[in-house]
Motif scaffolding. Structure first.
Motif, PDB file in Angstrom:
ATOM      1  N   VAL A   1       0.841  -1.287  -0.081  1.00 54.05           N
ATOM      2  CA  VAL A   1       0.029  -0.135  -0.004  1.00 54.05           C
ATOM      3  C   VAL A   1       0.864   1.123   0.031  1.00 54.05           C
ATOM      4  CG1 VAL A   1      -1.474   1.398   1.283  1.00 54.05           C
ATOM      5  CG2 VAL A   1      -2.024  -1.124   0.951  1.00 54.05           C
ATOM      6  N   PHE A   2       1.865   1.296   1.031  1.00 58.74           N
ATOM      7  CA  PHE A   2       2.631   2.378   0.868  1.00 58.74           C
ATOM      8  C   PHE A   2       3.406   2.763  -0.257  1.00 58.74           C
ATOM      9  CE2 PHE A   2       6.538   4.837   1.416  1.00 58.74           C
ATOM     10  CZ  PHE A   2       6.230   5.975   1.996  1.00 58.74           C
ATOM     11  N   TYR A   3       4.057   1.652  -0.999  1.00 60.99           N
ATOM     12  CA  TYR A   3       4.883   2.061  -2.443  1.00 60.99           C
ATOM     13  C   TYR A   3       3.868   2.308  -3.253  1.00 60.99           C
ATOM     14  CZ  TYR A   3       9.335   0.211  -0.238  1.00 60.99           C
ATOM     15  OH  TYR A   3      10.326   0.230   0.258  1.00 60.99           O
ATOM     16  N   GLU A   4       2.487   2.010  -3.407  1.00 61.50           N
ATOM     17  CA  GLU A   4       1.767   2.148  -4.428  1.00 61.50           C
ATOM     18  C   GLU A   4       1.123   3.534  -4.368  1.00 61.50           C
ATOM     19  OE1 GLU A   4       1.262   0.253  -7.153  1.00 61.50           O
ATOM     20  OE2 GLU A   4       2.569  -1.338  -6.250  1.00 61.50           O
ATOM     21  N   GLU A   5       0.815   4.130  -3.167  1.00 65.12           N
ATOM     22  CA  GLU A   5       0.268   5.117  -2.624  1.00 65.12           C
ATOM     23  C   GLU A   5       1.045   6.423  -2.276  1.00 65.12           C
ATOM     24  OE1 GLU A   5      -2.683   5.115  -3.816  1.00 65.12           O
ATOM     25  OE2 GLU A   5      -3.217   3.040  -3.973  1.00 65.12           O
ATOM     26  N   SER A   6       2.291   6.213  -2.048  1.00 61.14           N
ATOM     27  CA  SER A   6       3.363   7.044  -1.534  1.00 61.14           C
ATOM     28  C   SER A   6       3.067   8.585  -1.958  1.00 61.14           C
ATOM     29  CB  SER A   6       4.421   6.661  -1.000  1.00 61.14           C
ATOM     30  OG  SER A   6       5.172   6.343  -2.474  1.00 61.14           O
ATOM     31  N   ASN A   7       3.166   8.556  -3.281  1.00 57.11           N
ATOM     32  CA  ASN A   7       3.041   9.890  -4.153  1.00 57.11           C
ATOM     33  C   ASN A   7       2.003  10.929  -3.412  1.00 57.11           C
ATOM     34  OD1 ASN A   7       5.178   9.168  -5.580  1.00 57.11           O
ATOM     35  ND2 ASN A   7       3.770   8.640  -7.328  1.00 57.11           N
ATOM     36  N   TYR A   8       1.073  10.405  -2.897  1.00 58.02           N
ATOM     37  CA  TYR A   8       0.044  11.360  -2.253  1.00 58.02           C
ATOM     38  C   TYR A   8       0.097  11.715  -0.974  1.00 58.02           C
ATOM     39  CZ  TYR A   8      -2.402   8.796  -6.015  1.00 58.02           C
ATOM     40  OH  TYR A   8      -2.928   8.227  -7.310  1.00 58.02           O
ATOM     41  N   LEU A   9       1.420  11.547  -0.337  1.00 61.81           N
ATOM     42  CA  LEU A   9       1.718  12.146   0.997  1.00 61.81           C
ATOM     43  C   LEU A   9       2.234  13.467   0.925  1.00 61.81           C
ATOM     44  CD1 LEU A   9       4.012   9.334   2.542  1.00 61.81           C
ATOM     45  CD2 LEU A   9       1.958  10.302   3.585  1.00 61.81           C
ATOM     46  N   ASN A  10       1.943  14.212   1.966  1.00 61.66           N
ATOM     47  CA  ASN A  10       2.257  15.650   1.775  1.00 61.66           C
ATOM     48  C   ASN A  10       3.871  15.755   2.216  1.00 61.66           C
ATOM     49  OD1 ASN A  10       2.669  16.016   4.671  1.00 61.66           O
ATOM     50  ND2 ASN A  10       0.329  16.400   5.013  1.00 61.66           N
ATOM     51  N   ASP A  11       4.390  16.849   1.812  1.00 59.21           N
ATOM     52  CA  ASP A  11       5.741  17.137   2.201  1.00 59.21           C
ATOM     53  C   ASP A  11       6.280  16.918   3.485  1.00 59.21           C
ATOM     54  OD1 ASP A  11       6.022  17.786  -0.533  1.00 59.21           O
ATOM     55  OD2 ASP A  11       6.027  19.787  -0.248  1.00 59.21           O
ATOM     56  N   GLU A  12       5.371  17.292   4.446  1.00 60.24           N
ATOM     57  CA  GLU A  12       5.854  16.971   6.125  1.00 60.24           C
ATOM     58  C   GLU A  12       5.917  15.607   6.345  1.00 60.24           C
ATOM     59  OE1 GLU A  12       3.878  17.326  10.530  1.00 60.24           O
ATOM     60  OE2 GLU A  12       2.651  18.128   8.728  1.00 60.24           O
ATOM     61  N   PHE A  13       5.287  14.542   5.839  1.00 61.73           N
ATOM     62  CA  PHE A  13       5.247  13.343   6.160  1.00 61.73           C
ATOM     63  C   PHE A  13       6.651  12.771   5.239  1.00 61.73           C
ATOM     64  CE2 PHE A  13       0.816  13.506   7.577  1.00 61.73           C
ATOM     65  CZ  PHE A  13       1.136  13.230   8.657  1.00 61.73           C
ATOM     66  N   LYS A  14       6.732  13.157   3.999  1.00 61.71           N
ATOM     67  CA  LYS A  14       7.458  12.650   3.261  1.00 61.71           C
ATOM     68  C   LYS A  14       9.170  12.990   3.764  1.00 61.71           C
ATOM     69  CE  LYS A  14       5.499  12.856  -1.226  1.00 61.71           C
ATOM     70  NZ  LYS A  14       5.288  13.363  -2.621  1.00 61.71           N
ATOM     71  N   GLN A  15       9.254  14.220   4.598  1.00 60.51           N
ATOM     72  CA  GLN A  15      10.219  14.673   5.108  1.00 60.51           C
ATOM     73  C   GLN A  15      10.699  13.563   6.134  1.00 60.51           C
ATOM     74  OE1 GLN A  15      10.759  18.629   6.362  1.00 60.51           O
ATOM     75  NE2 GLN A  15      12.780  18.195   7.434  1.00 60.51           N
ATOM     76  N   ILE A  16       9.799  13.282   6.985  1.00 64.73           N
ATOM     77  CA  ILE A  16       9.967  12.502   8.187  1.00 64.73           C
ATOM     78  C   ILE A  16      10.612  11.044   7.635  1.00 64.73           C
ATOM     79  CG2 ILE A  16       8.963  11.035  10.000  1.00 64.73           C
ATOM     80  CD1 ILE A  16       7.034  13.529  10.259  1.00 64.73           C
ATOM     81  N   ILE A  17       9.823  10.494   6.801  1.00 66.11           N
ATOM     82  CA  ILE A  17       9.849   9.325   5.826  1.00 66.11           C
ATOM     83  C   ILE A  17      11.200   9.099   5.496  1.00 66.11           C
ATOM     84  CG2 ILE A  17       9.598   7.748   4.076  1.00 66.11           C
ATOM     85  CD1 ILE A  17       6.796   8.318   4.695  1.00 66.11           C
ATOM     86  N   ASN A  18      11.872  10.256   4.686  1.00 66.61           N
ATOM     87  CA  ASN A  18      13.144  10.122   4.231  1.00 66.61           C
ATOM     88  C   ASN A  18      14.081  10.251   5.263  1.00 66.61           C
ATOM     89  OD1 ASN A  18      12.256  10.418   1.654  1.00 66.61           O
ATOM     90  ND2 ASN A  18      12.319  12.566   1.387  1.00 66.61           N
ATOM     91  N   GLU A  19      13.825  10.988   6.324  1.00 65.92           N
ATOM     92  CA  GLU A  19      14.822  10.993   7.392  1.00 65.92           C
ATOM     93  C   GLU A  19      15.158   9.701   7.975  1.00 65.92           C
ATOM     94  OE1 GLU A  19      13.533  13.929  10.310  1.00 65.92           O
ATOM     95  OE2 GLU A  19      14.241  15.555   8.919  1.00 65.92           O
ATOM     96  N   LYS A  20      14.040   8.750   8.087  1.00 66.82           N
ATOM     97  CA  LYS A  20      13.993   7.407   8.528  1.00 66.82           C
ATOM     98  C   LYS A  20      14.966   6.655   7.661  1.00 66.82           C
ATOM     99  CE  LYS A  20      10.488   7.038  12.186  1.00 66.82           C
ATOM    100  NZ  LYS A  20       9.448   6.486  12.773  1.00 66.82           N
TER     101      LYS A  20
END
Length: 213
Positions: A101-120
């Motif tokens: 689900v995440f890989y198929e739908e991750s483009n819909y995340l806002n920038d705030e959450f994308k930044q947290i994910i990238n940091e992890k």
């Protein structure tokens, strides 16, 4: 015993996102299926976006925790890499719906959450790079291979598992894990590293021989 509401909402949304896609599911649909109210939903999640982030956080947090534990519990680059790979590959069996689900739908995340994910993800990548660099210094891994390329190649190869792995397929995840570890370790070790990997039983035994436990 009834599951906590937050867990029910997460599992319900996971099932619905798999069936209908992120944009095909409304909060109304989630609360209806989960047997709660919008108040119950927003008490646990600020938005549907946060729910998608949480789906990612479940498995990335597991991967990071296991990798850091593997690093601390093992003493050599070979044993550390083997343990980290084992827990990394295993996650694609344990959390396959979450990852899909995440890989198929991750483009819909806002920038705030994308930044947290990238940091992890950076935190995980840097730990792997550290293991590879230490292995090069110890003479276990080939020095001519750039640590960042080796790390990204491993992550990329394993990440794609979510596309083709089937839990009812001909090979178990344990068997696939053994194959992956063999391919990755053999491709980056020196003769010195190869000997340790064989002694630790981290490589596939030749046909006709028993694998060391």
């Amino acid at each position: 015993m009834k599951k906590p509401l937050k867990e029910r909402i997460l599992e319900t949304s996971l099932h619905l996102f798999q069936q209908h896609g992120y944009h095909g599911v409304t909060v109304d649909k989630i609360v209806s299926e989960a047997g709660t109210s919008k108040g119950g939903f927003y008490h646990n999640y600020k938005s549907k976006d946060e729910l998608l982030y949480e789906i990612h956080d479940v498995f990335i947090s597991y991967v990071i925790e296991k990798a850091e534990h593997s690093y601390a519990e093992n003493q050599t680059p070979i044993s550390r890499l083997a343990a980290i790979l084992h827990s990394f590959i295993k996650v694609f069996d344990m959390y396959k719906p979450y990852i899909t689900v995440f890989y198929e739908e991750s483009n819909y995340l806002n920038d705030e959450f994308k930044q947290i994910i990238n940091e992890k993800r950076d935190r995980y990548r840097k730990l792997l790079e550290k293991v590879i660099a230490e292995g090069q210094e110890s003479g276990d891994f080939r020095k001519e291979l750039p640590t960042n390329i080796v790390t990204m190649a491993m992550i990329g190869m394993v990440n794609w598992t979510y596309k083709w792995f089937k839990q009812d397929g001909p090979l178990t995840m344990e068997e696939i894990t053994a194959i992956f570890k063999d391919m990755i370790i053999r491709s980056i070790v020196t003769e010195q590293g190869l000997q340790e990997a064989e002694q630790l039983g981290q490589l596939l035994a030749p046909v006709g021989q028993k694998q060391t436990d």
